[in-house]
Design an enzyme around this catalytic site. Structure first.
Site, mmCIF file in Angstrom:
data_model
loop_
_atom_site.group_PDB
_atom_site.id
_atom_site.type_symbol
_atom_site.label_atom_id
_atom_site.label_comp_id
_atom_site.label_asym_id
_atom_site.label_seq_id
_atom_site.Cartn_x
_atom_site.Cartn_y
_atom_site.Cartn_z
ATOM 1 N N ASN A 27 0.869 -1.176 0.000
ATOM 2 C CA ASN A 27 0.000 0.000 0.000
ATOM 3 C C ASN A 27 0.911 1.232 0.000
ATOM 4 O O ASN A 27 2.142 1.102 -0.008
ATOM 5 C CB ASN A 27 -0.980 -0.025 1.193
ATOM 6 N N GLN A 28 0.318 2.416 0.000
ATOM 7 C CA GLN A 28 1.131 3.630 -0.084
ATOM 8 C C GLN A 28 2.138 3.727 1.069
ATOM 9 O O GLN A 28 3.321 4.020 0.865
ATOM 10 C CB GLN A 28 0.237 4.875 -0.078
ATOM 11 N N PHE A 29 1.673 3.450 2.284
ATOM 12 C CA PHE A 29 2.537 3.546 3.459
ATOM 13 C C PHE A 29 3.724 2.579 3.363
ATOM 14 O O PHE A 29 4.868 2.948 3.648
ATOM 15 C CB PHE A 29 1.713 3.277 4.728
ATOM 16 N N THR B 200 -8.599 -8.708 2.356
ATOM 17 C CA THR B 200 -8.694 -8.131 1.014
ATOM 18 C C THR B 200 -7.331 -8.060 0.317
ATOM 19 O O THR B 200 -7.232 -8.339 -0.878
ATOM 20 C CB THR B 200 -9.309 -6.720 1.058
ATOM 21 N N THR C 80 -1.451 -0.696 -3.920
ATOM 22 C CA THR C 80 -2.829 -1.196 -3.900
ATOM 23 C C THR C 80 -3.835 -0.182 -3.372
ATOM 24 O O THR C 80 -5.020 -0.261 -3.684
ATOM 25 C CB THR C 80 -2.917 -2.466 -3.043
ATOM 26 N N ASP D 283 -4.837 -10.063 0.756
ATOM 27 C CA ASP D 283 -4.445 -11.437 0.411
ATOM 28 C C ASP D 283 -5.170 -11.890 -0.855
ATOM 29 O O ASP D 283 -4.590 -12.522 -1.739
ATOM 30 C CB ASP D 283 -4.782 -12.392 1.566
#
Length: 314
Positions: A152-154, A235, A188, A237
């Protein structure tokens, strides 16, 4: 569209008795899409840890190694894909890297799909929900041997040490991630402003391929999907598993692979929220058990998703 010859995935993830996270979220979609899936359960819990109570066992790195040795002794350690997700233990993660490297020696075309699960942002503030000492292992050992990553962004910011405020910065971060190893990077989820408005979530993808003459080409895409107002577990996964499947079926078309993956996700989430709300009753907030992904009920959508989310080529 079955994989032409048998296509086999080694998936090293969590197992829950009830519900859908980890291997329980990845196995069914991959099987439905025609893959053989061999699972190593990194933990076996009664349910995911978002419930009030959970019990179970954790596999350690020696036990992982022992299982792999069994496969090796029987000469059944040839895989086309390896898929990994949430891990809490550095020695376990290091063992995964050793196994991936050995499998790549067996099959140089092996593709390692890694979801580098470390944390997320809530209300703009990022925080890690795995021990901090996992970051250098992901950054220095795991990502360099991965072919497809789905942070994800983080997590993308953690891996590169760069903050993302704009789409342009996100593309730069994806280029930095390519430089670390993976030729496919999908961020994502992000808190970037979606052109379609605040009710949409932006995901970004980048695929870098080397042409026969040695030149490099990068395809970059943006996907805007409607936000679903609930907290789901599993989600990520499911996303990584379906991305594995659809990139296999559309190897040089990240746009189509992401459209199918995100569209299937939407179908599953919409069905889940509708069912959860019906179970909870008018005005009540659905609980963890009611919000378990409606996986089996979504078989047809997973197998042949109607494209309801389009990607934009950047």
């Amino acid at each position: 569209m079955e994989p032409e010859r048998e296509c086999r995935v080694l998936s090293i993830q969590s197992h829950v008795v009830r519900g859908y996270v980890g291997n329980k979220a990845a196995t069914f979609p991959l099987q439905v899409l025609g893959f053989e899936v061999d699972t190593v359960n990194s933990v076996q819990f009664s349910n995911h840890t978002g419930y009030a109570h959970w019990k179970g066992q954790v596999l350690n790195s020696d036990e992982l190694h022992e299982l792999y040795e069994g496969l090796k002794l029987n000469k059944v350690n040839r895989y086309d894909y390896v898929l990994t997700g949430y891990t809490r233990d550095t020695s376990f993660l290091a063992m995964v890297v050793d196994i991936v490297q050995e499998l790549k020696q067996q099959n140089s075309n092996l593709v390692y799909v890694c979801d580098p699960v470390m944390g997320d942002k809530w209300n703009g503030e990022g925080s890690m929900y795995v021990p901090k000492d996992l970051l250098p292992v992901y950054r220095d050992k795991v990502v360099p041997v991965a072919d497809i990553i789905t942070p994800n962004q983080f997590e993308a910011e953690l891996l590169t040490g760069r903050k993302i405020h704009t789409e342009e910065e996100a593309l730069e971060v994806m280029d930095m991630l390519h430089a670390m190893g993976p030729e496919t990077v999908v961020i994502t989820s992000s808190d970037l402003q979606a052109p379609l408005g605040n009710d949409y979530l932006i995901a970004l993808g980048s695929h870098r391929k080397t042409n026969a003459d040695g030149t490099k080409m990068t395809q970059r895409i943006r996907v805007e999907s409607p936000k679903v107002d609930a907290v789901f577990v599993g989600t990520g996964d499911l996303f990584a598993a379906m991305l594995l499947a659809w990139t296999h079926k559309h190897p040089n078309n990240l746009k189509v692979a992401c459209e199918k993956t995100v569209s299937a996700m939407q179908h599953v989430l919409q069905r889940t929220i509708k069912s959860a709300k019906a179970q909870a009753g008018e005005g009540n907030k659905p609980n963890s058990a009611q919000l378990e992904l409606r996986m089996v009920q979504s078989k047809k959508d997973i197998e042949n998703p109607e494209i309801i989310v389009k990607a934009t080529v950047l």
